[in-house]
Enzyme design. Structure first.
Site, PDB file in Angstrom:
ATOM      1  N   CYS A  92       0.825  -1.221   0.000  1.00 13.43           N
ATOM      2  CA  CYS A  92       0.000   0.000   0.000  1.00 13.43           C
ATOM      3  C   CYS A  92       0.856   1.267   0.000  1.00 13.43           C
ATOM      4  O   CYS A  92       0.334   2.369  -0.145  1.00 13.43           O
ATOM      5  CB  CYS A  92      -0.914   0.017   1.213  1.00 13.43           C
ATOM      6  SG  CYS A  92      -1.819  -1.508   1.423  1.00 13.43           S
ATOM      7  N   LYS A 131     -10.144   5.900   4.326  1.00 13.62           N
ATOM      8  CA  LYS A 131     -11.478   5.427   4.702  1.00 13.62           C
ATOM      9  C   LYS A 131     -12.556   5.897   3.731  1.00 13.62           C
ATOM     10  O   LYS A 131     -13.401   5.115   3.322  1.00 13.62           O
ATOM     11  CB  LYS A 131     -11.810   5.899   6.127  1.00 13.62           C
ATOM     12  CG  LYS A 131     -13.256   5.730   6.521  1.00 13.62           C
ATOM     13  CD  LYS A 131     -13.627   4.258   6.632  1.00 13.62           C
ATOM     14  CE  LYS A 131     -15.102   3.982   6.464  1.00 13.62           C
ATOM     15  NZ  LYS A 131     -15.553   3.965   5.070  1.00 13.62           N
ATOM     16  N   HIS A 169      -9.098   3.782  -1.160  1.00 19.72           N
ATOM     17  CA  HIS A 169      -7.726   3.292  -1.012  1.00 19.72           C
ATOM     18  C   HIS A 169      -7.359   2.337  -2.153  1.00 19.72           C
ATOM     19  O   HIS A 169      -7.306   1.121  -1.959  1.00 19.72           O
ATOM     20  CB  HIS A 169      -7.587   2.617   0.354  1.00 19.72           C
ATOM     21  CG  HIS A 169      -6.230   2.082   0.671  1.00 19.72           C
ATOM     22  ND1 HIS A 169      -5.057   2.598   0.138  1.00 19.72           N
ATOM     23  CD2 HIS A 169      -5.831   1.049   1.483  1.00 19.72           C
ATOM     24  CE1 HIS A 169      -4.020   1.909   0.598  1.00 19.72           C
ATOM     25  NE2 HIS A 169      -4.465   0.967   1.410  1.00 19.72           N
TER      26      HIS A 169
HETATM   27  N1  COA Z   1     -16.827   1.761   3.872  1.00 20.23           N
HETATM   28  C1  COA Z   1     -18.105   2.123   3.598  1.00 20.23           C
HETATM   29  N2  COA Z   1     -18.947   1.391   2.861  1.00 20.23           N
HETATM   30  C2  COA Z   1     -18.469   0.238   2.355  1.00 20.23           C
HETATM   31  C3  COA Z   1     -17.147  -0.192   2.575  1.00 20.23           C
HETATM   32  C4  COA Z   1     -16.329   0.610   3.376  1.00 20.23           C
HETATM   33  N3  COA Z   1     -15.078   0.236   3.657  1.00 20.23           N
HETATM   34  N4  COA Z   1     -16.953  -1.367   1.937  1.00 20.23           N
HETATM   35  C5  COA Z   1     -18.117  -1.650   1.326  1.00 20.23           C
HETATM   36  N5  COA Z   1     -19.032  -0.689   1.570  1.00 20.23           N
HETATM   37  C6  COA Z   1     -20.420  -0.640   1.135  1.00 20.23           C
HETATM   38  C7  COA Z   1     -20.585  -0.908  -0.343  1.00 20.23           C
HETATM   39  O1  COA Z   1     -20.619   0.288  -1.079  1.00 20.23           O
HETATM   40  C8  COA Z   1     -21.916  -1.610  -0.379  1.00 20.23           C
HETATM   41  O2  COA Z   1     -22.946  -0.661  -0.279  1.00 20.23           O
HETATM   42  P1  COA Z   1     -24.324  -0.835  -1.101  1.00 20.23           P
HETATM   43  O3  COA Z   1     -24.918  -2.120  -0.584  1.00 20.23           O
HETATM   44  O4  COA Z   1     -25.074   0.402  -0.747  1.00 20.23           O
HETATM   45  O5  COA Z   1     -23.905  -0.929  -2.536  1.00 20.23           O
HETATM   46  C9  COA Z   1     -21.940  -2.418   0.912  1.00 20.23           C
HETATM   47  O6  COA Z   1     -21.055  -1.720   1.802  1.00 20.23           O
HETATM   48  C10 COA Z   1     -21.461  -3.840   0.761  1.00 20.23           C
HETATM   49  O7  COA Z   1     -20.312  -3.825  -0.042  1.00 20.23           O
HETATM   50  P2  COA Z   1     -19.441  -5.108  -0.335  1.00 20.23           P
HETATM   51  O8  COA Z   1     -18.506  -4.786  -1.439  1.00 20.23           O
HETATM   52  O9  COA Z   1     -20.327  -6.311  -0.447  1.00 20.23           O
HETATM   53  O10 COA Z   1     -18.640  -5.202   1.026  1.00 20.23           O
HETATM   54  P3  COA Z   1     -17.715  -6.395   1.471  1.00 20.23           P
HETATM   55  O11 COA Z   1     -18.330  -6.943   2.712  1.00 20.23           O
HETATM   56  O12 COA Z   1     -17.413  -7.312   0.357  1.00 20.23           O
HETATM   57  O13 COA Z   1     -16.357  -5.642   1.832  1.00 20.23           O
HETATM   58  C11 COA Z   1     -14.805  -4.905   3.441  1.00 20.23           C
HETATM   59  C12 COA Z   1     -16.255  -4.836   2.950  1.00 20.23           C
HETATM   60  C13 COA Z   1     -14.668  -3.983   4.654  1.00 20.23           C
HETATM   61  C14 COA Z   1     -14.453  -6.321   3.842  1.00 20.23           C
HETATM   62  C15 COA Z   1     -13.875  -4.408   2.301  1.00 20.23           C
HETATM   63  O14 COA Z   1     -14.182  -3.074   1.998  1.00 20.23           O
HETATM   64  C16 COA Z   1     -12.407  -4.547   2.665  1.00 20.23           C
HETATM   65  O15 COA Z   1     -11.830  -5.611   2.550  1.00 20.23           O
HETATM   66  N6  COA Z   1     -11.784  -3.443   3.103  1.00 20.23           N
HETATM   67  C17 COA Z   1     -10.372  -3.473   3.500  1.00 20.23           C
HETATM   68  C18 COA Z   1      -9.491  -3.316   2.306  1.00 20.23           C
HETATM   69  C19 COA Z   1      -8.055  -3.526   2.701  1.00 20.23           C
HETATM   70  O16 COA Z   1      -7.717  -4.440   3.434  1.00 20.23           O
HETATM   71  N7  COA Z   1      -7.148  -2.679   2.206  1.00 20.23           N
HETATM   72  C20 COA Z   1      -5.755  -2.759   2.518  1.00 20.23           C
HETATM   73  C21 COA Z   1      -5.508  -2.256   3.873  1.00 20.23           C
HETATM   74  S1  COA Z   1      -3.928  -2.644   4.494  1.00 20.23           S
END
Ligand code: COA
Length: 383
Positions: free
Chosen positions: A85, A328, A332
């Site tokens: 990242c 956030k 990212h």
């Molecule tokens: N913040 C706000 N809303 C989020 C979100 C977030 N981080 N991630 C997803 N959403 C929303 C989507 O827009 C979607 O909304 P909708 O239903 O209105 O369309 C809903 O939540 C579900 O989205 P989905 O893609 O199914 O979520 P998910 O459960 O597959 O993924 C996380 C959610 C948190 C697991 C994913 O965003 C993630 O893995 N984040 C971390 C990424 C990471 O690790 N980066 C590197 C860091 S070191």
């Protein structure tokens, strides 16, 4: 070594961009940066591109050649830079070093990631952790940061609400950023009640999965005024490494690479934490925003939670943090993040950040980390 300036900066829209390809995304960022700098493509003599994992996300390796080719920039040298990242921050640092050393005179440092084209990005992201000791045991980034959060709560009394508040402020800032992925405001209750991802972290503590690209144009400081009346000067470009896995750390509530990179950067720039007017910090999870303000020296160790709760990092606080919305809420796209942070700080220091402008900002910082802190890159910029 020569002094270095940034004369142009750009960011594409961040989000789930189904209608744009990987190559079009990065070329769009590059063209916007070139236009912002008032130069043409032929003026460039090198390109560095930060990218974590195009191979896993879009099945494309050798992206330096792909981008130079698609952008019509051949035969200039182009190199991909990878540090998970922190790839974008590292591409920026490499561009700066190339100009400072006299090797190149006009460089573009860009960053790009297209993460939403695969069904499950989590295993791809987890390749940035220690495979044998972490990923293969089923540990992913949300769970690594969840452990850091738990320990911070135990050691320092940081509350669940204080973590949530970091996300709330980011979303508030992103509501003023038209290029951010999430422009909705949220409340502490919404963060606490959103779906559990890795206890204690919920969905709204996490940075999202994002497509996006960004670019900056770098040249010798002595030439910068030929192109713009408002060059932004690079005061420090520092990097430090840390252990890739958590279990080898003396303390999992401190990211030593952030501490080491920021101390080097302060020394290089001849400033201290109190001189920073605005900062873009690496808040891939809410806990990391709190660790960042501690590790960068803005607050004492352990006092990050109360500082956030008391509004210290708000736009009108003592040290405004993440005016863009941060990882956030701005989003990212892993390899693009470090460059997007620089693009935001450049805008802030030029006074061009519109509704999210930090008044009178003169010195800004970017803080970009890879994994849980195996790499940290810190830049200090000034107008
Ligand atoms: N913040 C706000 N809303 C989020 C979100 C977030 N981080 N991630 C997803 N959403 C929303 C989507 O827009 C979607 O909304 P909708 O239903 O209105 O369309 C809903 O939540 C579900 O989205 P989905 O893609 O199914 O979520 P998910 O459960 O597959 O993924 C996380 C959610 C948190 C697991 C994913 O965003 C993630 O893995 N984040 C971390 C990424 C990471 O690790 N980066 C590197 C860091 S070191």
């Amino acid at each position: 070594m020569r002094d270095v300036a940034i004369i142009g900066a750009s960011q594409t829209k961040f989000g789930e961009l189904w209608d744009v390809s990987f190559r079009d995304l990065v070329v769009e960022a590059g063209l916007k940066a070139i236009e912002d700098a008032g130069i043409v493509g032929d003026d460039l003599d090198a390109m560095y591109v930060g990218n974590m994992s195009a191979g896993l996300f879009v099945g494309q390796e050798h992206i330096a050649s792909l981008i130079a080719d698609h952008a019509g920039l051949t035969p200039i040298p182009c190199a991909r830079v990878e540090a998970a990242c922190a790839s974008g921050g590292l591409a920026l640092r490499n561009g700066i070093m190339a100009v400072a050393s006299g090797f190149h005179d006009m460089v573009i440092s860009a960053g790009v990631e297209k993460m939403t084209d695969i069904v499950d990005p989590t295993p791809a992201i987890a390749t940035a952790s220690d495979q044998e000791w972490e990923a293969q045991q089923g540990v992913t980034f949300p769970s690594l940061y969840a452990m850091m959060a738990r320990r911070h709560m135990y050691e320092y009394g940081t509350t669940r609400e204080q973590l949530a508040m970091f996300s709330v402020i980011n979303h508030k800032n992103a509501s003023k950023n038209p290029l951010a992925q999430y422009q909705n405001t949220i409340t502490v209750d919404q963060v606490l009640n959103s779906s559990k991802v890795a206890d204690p972290l919920t969905l709204l503590d996490c940075s999202p999965v994002t497509d996006g690209a960004a670019g900056v144009i770098i040249c010798p400081a002595e030439d910068a005024k030929k192109y713009t009346d408002t060059p932004i000067y690079v005061k420090a470009a520092a990097q430090a490494s840390g252990t890739i896995a958590l279990h080898n750390r003396r303390d999992i509530t401190t990211i030593d690479s952030s501490v080491n990179a920021s101390r080097k950067a302060y020394k290089m720039a001849g400033v201290g934490p109190k001189d920073i007017d605005v900062a873009e910090v690496h808040d891939c999870f809410s806990i990391n925003g709190i660790l960042a303000i501690e590790d960068l020296g803005f607050v004492e160790k352990g006092k990050g939670g109360p500082a956030v709760e008391e509004g210290m990092t708000e736009m009108d606080g003592e040290i405004p943090v993440n005016p863009s919305g941060g990882l956030k809420a701005r989003g990212h796209p892993l390899g693009a993040t470090g460059i997007a942070q620089a693009a935001e700080i450049v805008k802030q220091l030029k006074g061009e950040a519109g509704k999210r402008q930090v008044n009178g900002a003169e010195i800004g910082m970017t803080h970009n980390i890879g994994g849980t802190g195996g790499t940290a890159v810190v830049h200090i910029l000034s107008n």
